[in-house]
Design a protein around this motif. Structure first.
Motif, mmCIF file in Angstrom:
data_model
loop_
_atom_site.group_PDB
_atom_site.id
_atom_site.type_symbol
_atom_site.label_atom_id
_atom_site.label_comp_id
_atom_site.label_asym_id
_atom_site.label_seq_id
_atom_site.Cartn_x
_atom_site.Cartn_y
_atom_site.Cartn_z
ATOM 1 N N PHE A 88 0.814 -1.213 0.000
ATOM 2 C CA PHE A 88 0.000 0.000 0.000
ATOM 3 C C PHE A 88 0.852 1.269 0.000
ATOM 4 O O PHE A 88 0.309 2.363 -0.011
ATOM 5 C CB PHE A 88 -0.920 0.019 1.224
ATOM 6 N N ARG A 89 2.176 1.118 0.059
ATOM 7 C CA ARG A 89 3.036 2.292 0.055
ATOM 8 C C ARG A 89 3.108 2.893 -1.344
ATOM 9 O O ARG A 89 2.980 2.195 -2.352
ATOM 10 C CB ARG A 89 4.442 1.923 0.532
ATOM 11 N N TYR A 90 3.356 4.192 -1.365
ATOM 12 C CA TYR A 90 3.446 4.901 -2.634
ATOM 13 C C TYR A 90 4.721 5.739 -2.650
ATOM 14 O O TYR A 90 5.108 6.326 -1.631
ATOM 15 C CB TYR A 90 2.237 5.824 -2.837
ATOM 16 N N ASP A 91 5.365 5.775 -3.799
ATOM 17 C CA ASP A 91 6.432 6.749 -4.006
ATOM 18 C C ASP A 91 5.788 8.113 -4.225
ATOM 19 O O ASP A 91 4.778 8.227 -4.931
ATOM 20 C CB ASP A 91 7.276 6.372 -5.225
ATOM 21 N N HIS A 92 6.366 9.138 -3.631
ATOM 22 C CA HIS A 92 5.750 10.452 -3.748
ATOM 23 C C HIS A 92 6.823 11.524 -3.866
ATOM 24 O O HIS A 92 7.983 11.320 -3.504
ATOM 25 C CB HIS A 92 4.853 10.749 -2.533
ATOM 26 N N GLY A 93 6.422 12.647 -4.392
ATOM 27 C CA GLY A 93 7.295 13.805 -4.541
ATOM 28 C C GLY A 93 6.454 15.050 -4.756
ATOM 29 O O GLY A 93 5.213 15.003 -4.767
ATOM 30 N N PHE A 94 7.120 16.184 -4.950
ATOM 31 C CA PHE A 94 6.444 17.461 -5.135
ATOM 32 C C PHE A 94 6.450 17.857 -6.606
ATOM 33 O O PHE A 94 7.406 17.580 -7.337
ATOM 34 C CB PHE A 94 7.123 18.567 -4.320
ATOM 35 N N THR A 106 -6.672 10.256 -7.079
ATOM 36 C CA THR A 106 -6.499 10.019 -5.649
ATOM 37 C C THR A 106 -6.022 8.584 -5.431
ATOM 38 O O THR A 106 -6.544 7.659 -6.063
ATOM 39 C CB THR A 106 -7.823 10.244 -4.907
ATOM 40 N N PRO A 107 -5.042 8.364 -4.558
ATOM 41 C CA PRO A 107 -4.584 6.987 -4.304
ATOM 42 C C PRO A 107 -5.729 6.102 -3.821
ATOM 43 O O PRO A 107 -6.566 6.523 -3.018
ATOM 44 C CB PRO A 107 -3.521 7.168 -3.209
ATOM 45 N N PRO A 108 -5.799 4.863 -4.302
ATOM 46 C CA PRO A 108 -6.886 3.965 -3.864
ATOM 47 C C PRO A 108 -6.897 3.720 -2.362
ATOM 48 O O PRO A 108 -7.951 3.421 -1.793
ATOM 49 C CB PRO A 108 -6.603 2.672 -4.641
ATOM 50 N N GLY A 235 -1.099 25.580 -8.778
ATOM 51 C CA GLY A 235 -0.243 25.569 -7.608
ATOM 52 C C GLY A 235 0.481 24.247 -7.444
ATOM 53 O O GLY A 235 0.512 23.390 -8.340
ATOM 54 N N ALA A 236 1.060 24.080 -6.259
ATOM 55 C CA ALA A 236 1.840 22.881 -5.986
ATOM 56 C C ALA A 236 0.932 21.662 -5.893
ATOM 57 O O ALA A 236 -0.258 21.755 -5.591
ATOM 58 C CB ALA A 236 2.628 23.056 -4.693
ATOM 59 N N ALA A 237 1.525 20.504 -6.161
ATOM 60 C CA ALA A 237 0.793 19.240 -6.102
ATOM 61 C C ALA A 237 1.732 18.161 -5.588
ATOM 62 O O ALA A 237 2.959 18.323 -5.567
ATOM 63 C CB ALA A 237 0.230 18.859 -7.474
ATOM 64 N N ILE A 238 1.139 17.063 -5.156
ATOM 65 C CA ILE A 238 1.888 15.885 -4.731
ATOM 66 C C ILE A 238 1.861 14.876 -5.878
ATOM 67 O O ILE A 238 0.788 14.519 -6.372
ATOM 68 C CB ILE A 238 1.284 15.259 -3.461
ATOM 69 N N LEU A 239 3.035 14.441 -6.311
ATOM 70 C CA LEU A 239 3.130 13.386 -7.315
ATOM 71 C C LEU A 239 3.255 12.039 -6.612
ATOM 72 O O LEU A 239 3.964 11.917 -5.611
ATOM 73 C CB LEU A 239 4.340 13.607 -8.223
ATOM 74 N N TRP A 240 2.592 11.030 -7.131
ATOM 75 C CA TRP A 240 2.667 9.706 -6.522
ATOM 76 C C TRP A 240 2.555 8.634 -7.596
ATOM 77 O O TRP A 240 2.026 8.862 -8.681
ATOM 78 C CB TRP A 240 1.555 9.524 -5.479
ATOM 79 N N ARG A 241 3.096 7.494 -7.252
ATOM 80 C CA ARG A 241 2.972 6.308 -8.102
ATOM 81 C C ARG A 241 3.017 5.086 -7.201
ATOM 82 O O ARG A 241 3.613 5.110 -6.117
ATOM 83 C CB ARG A 241 4.085 6.254 -9.142
#
Length: 591
Positions: A88-94, A106-108, A235-241
């Motif tokens: 359930f972990r996700y890689d994330h960044g700005f 949105t992440p599941p 504006g800013a956002a959170i990137l995830w995969r």
């Protein structure tokens, strides 16, 4: 042979001792199950829960001294469960760039958590509806030990919420007191604030049912859901995969905040409903202690909501992305002339102000003393009533406002880097500088000799303390127009050199009206610095053989302007001539 016999004897003694301890643990649990059948309220359950807690502490101490096989098996099962939950972990960044936009999703896991919270709330409401005197009946007729574990978890959660509910408002009150009395001894005022707030919440909890607080939690969750649906800007956002090699999605920062607030409101609603739902149905005779704990926690929620509203208002007022109208002071003339001039100034997009808050000023004078068209006038600018009919005065006020804002900004940058110089490491490194983002409070430190890949530590004074709000707003306009999201300033680059770099950006913004992006060639000719601009994005890290590589996560997308100490090495290498015997001659002389 004797060594083997002694080892076998010791192992058998340890096994026998562990077997007896396990038997004692099982007997204690069985005793709790029997005692639970005779307990009549949650006060008795509290004593049993503390006994269970003491038994768990004894098992932990014994396992640390002599490992128990069944504890090791339970820990192994827990590790396997944790490893399975790692999916359930996700890689994330700005994402500070915003263009071109990533697909929004949105992440599941968020929807899974929301469904679990909805099931929890429905189960708590059903339990109170079926058992108005208290849902502890379920534990008495099933597993009393599991009921005690759930009760400990509930009480611990309520205690944590109570501590947060007292600490956060008192911290805000302490800041107000510090602003009133300065840096004097405030311990008496702080103690009075803590005790007074706790007593007030306790009295209200004893007298008033927490029904209204549940409504407040529901209203906050609904407001967060509405805020989540808003589209937002660039504006800013959170990137995830979900994993490397999978598609990258974006979640705008305002949606992240709305999601966190909404989930927190739902969790609080469920906690209060589980603890003191009997007060809504007229029951809870058998769970009076739990209901009292829940009511005390409930009446701390309004204070948290007020603090949250205050924080959101302060953040909105100090957001560099906002555009606050510049202030213009008006002096001279009579009251009617000043009123007419104030109306004209407001039509231009300014606001009339008095005192030190104005960045430009007008002095109303007769026509023969007007300096509205002078090349280098004195400020406040002397104008007459006729000068206010055109747009020349408006343009001069706007330019004067920009000049004053930039002066304040560069003075603040000097203070900022002078104070942050104490945090430099011997191995070198640099500072991350981004005062135009509301969620970045101060400088970030990047040490070259640090092997950590975590977020850089924040050092130095906050931006809000040394840079006025409108200075940060003006810088936001300049940097967004020139497509610069952050600065990386290497150690050894003084703030004077950084000032020259930022002045180039401001000149680019002024000349081209905010329509041209900053490129490296715009900074050629600046002495003793090398400016390099790099677009960090997934799969495109910064690489250089000559200049240090700042630490940056692989999933962020940011356009960073690096300001390095010039190391040379940019000259083009020219091969020497192979034949030294010949010398160049004009073509016409060669016969």
């Amino acid at each position: 042979m004797k060594l083997l016999a002694s080892s076998l004897l010791r192992d058998s003694q340890l096994a026998l001792t562990g077997w007896w301890f396990t038997l004692v643990v099982v007997g204690s649990l069985a005793g709790l199950e029997v005692a639970g059948r005779h307990a009549s309220n949650d006060a008795h359950d509290g004593f049993a829960a503390f006994a269970l807690l003491a038994l768990g502490a004894a098992v932990a101490v014994r396992h640390r001294r002599e490992p128990l096989p069944w504890v090791q098996a339970a820990l192994g099962w827990g590790r396997r469960l944790g490893a399975s939950a790692a999916g359930f972990r996700y890689d994330h960044g700005f994402d500070l760039r915003g263009t071109p936009p990533y697909p929004r999703r949105t992440p599941p896991l968020v929807w899974t958590i929301l469904a679990a919270l909805a099931a929890w709330g429905a189960l708590a409401g059903l339990a109170w509806a079926l058992f108005p005197s208290g849902w502890r009946v379920v534990g008495q007729y099933s597993s009393y030990v599991l009921y005690l574990a759930a009760l400990l978890l509930l009480w611990g959660s309520l205690l944590l919420c109570t501590l947060v509910g007292v600490f956060v408002p008192v911290t805000v009150i302490d800041r107000w007191v510090r602003g009133w009395v300065g840096e004097t001894d405030r311990r008496g005022a702080e103690l009075a604030a803590v005790v007074g707030y706790a007593v007030l919440a306790s009295v209200v909890a004893w007298l008033v049912p927490p029904t209204a607080v549940l409504g407040v939690c529901a209203a906050v969750a609904a407001a967060a859901a509405v805020a989540y649906t808003l589209p937002g800007g660039d504006g800013a956002a959170i990137l995830w995969r979900s994993a490397p090699g999978t598609p990258v999605y974006a979640l705008p920062l305002h949606r992240v905040m709305a999601m966190v607030v909404g989930l927190a409101a739902v969790v609080m609603f469920n906690l209060l409903l589980t603890a003191c739902g009997g007060r809504l149905t007229g029951g809870e005779d058998a769970m009076a202690v739990t209901a009292l704990f829940g009511a005390m926690t409930a009446w701390l929620v309004p204070g948290l909501v007020l603090v949250g509203v205050y924080w959101l208002g302060s953040a909105a007022r100090s957001d560099p992305a906002r555009r606050t109208r510049p202030a213009v002071s008006l002096v001279g003339g009579n009251a009617a002339e000043r009123k007419a001039a104030a109306g004209r100034v407001r039509q231009w997009g300014f606001r009339a102000a008095t005192g030190d808050g104005a960045t430009a000023g007008l002095q109303l004078v007769p026509a023969e003393k007007s300096e509205a068209s002078e090349f280098d006038p004195q400020w406040p600018l002397r104008v007459c009533a006729a000068d206010l009919d055109g747009d020349a005065v408006r343009d001069r006020l706007a330019r004067r406002d920009e000049i004053q804002l930039r002066r304040h900004f560069f003075r603040g940058v000097g203070k900022l880097f002078r104070r942050a110089s104490a945090f430099k490491a011997p191995g070198g490194g640099g500072f991350w500088f981004a005062p135009h983002w509301w969620f970045i409070e101060c400088l970030g430190r990047d040490d070259a000799d640090s092997g950590e890949e975590a977020a850089p530590p924040l050092v130095g004074p906050p931006y809000a303390r040394v840079l006025p709000v409108r200075c940060r707003q003006h810088l936001h306009a300049v940097l967004r127009a020139t497509r610069v999201d952050m600065f990386f300033v290497e150690d050894g680059v003084g703030y004077r050199k950084l000032e020259k770099v930022i002045r180039v950006l401001m000149e680019l913004y002024d000349v081209h009206g905010g329509t041209r992006y900053a490129e490296e060639h715009h900074f050629r000719g600046l002495p003793k610095v090398r400016v390099m601009i790099h677009d960090y994005e997934p799969g495109n890290p910064f690489r250089s053989d000559l200049y240090p590589e700042p630490k940056f996560d692989d999933l962020s997308r940011v356009r960073v302007l690096h300001v390095f100490r010039d190391r040379g090495g940019d000259e083009e290498l020219v091969e020497p001539p192979f034949d030294w015997s010949s010398s160049p001659a004009p073509v016409g002389l060669v016969g």
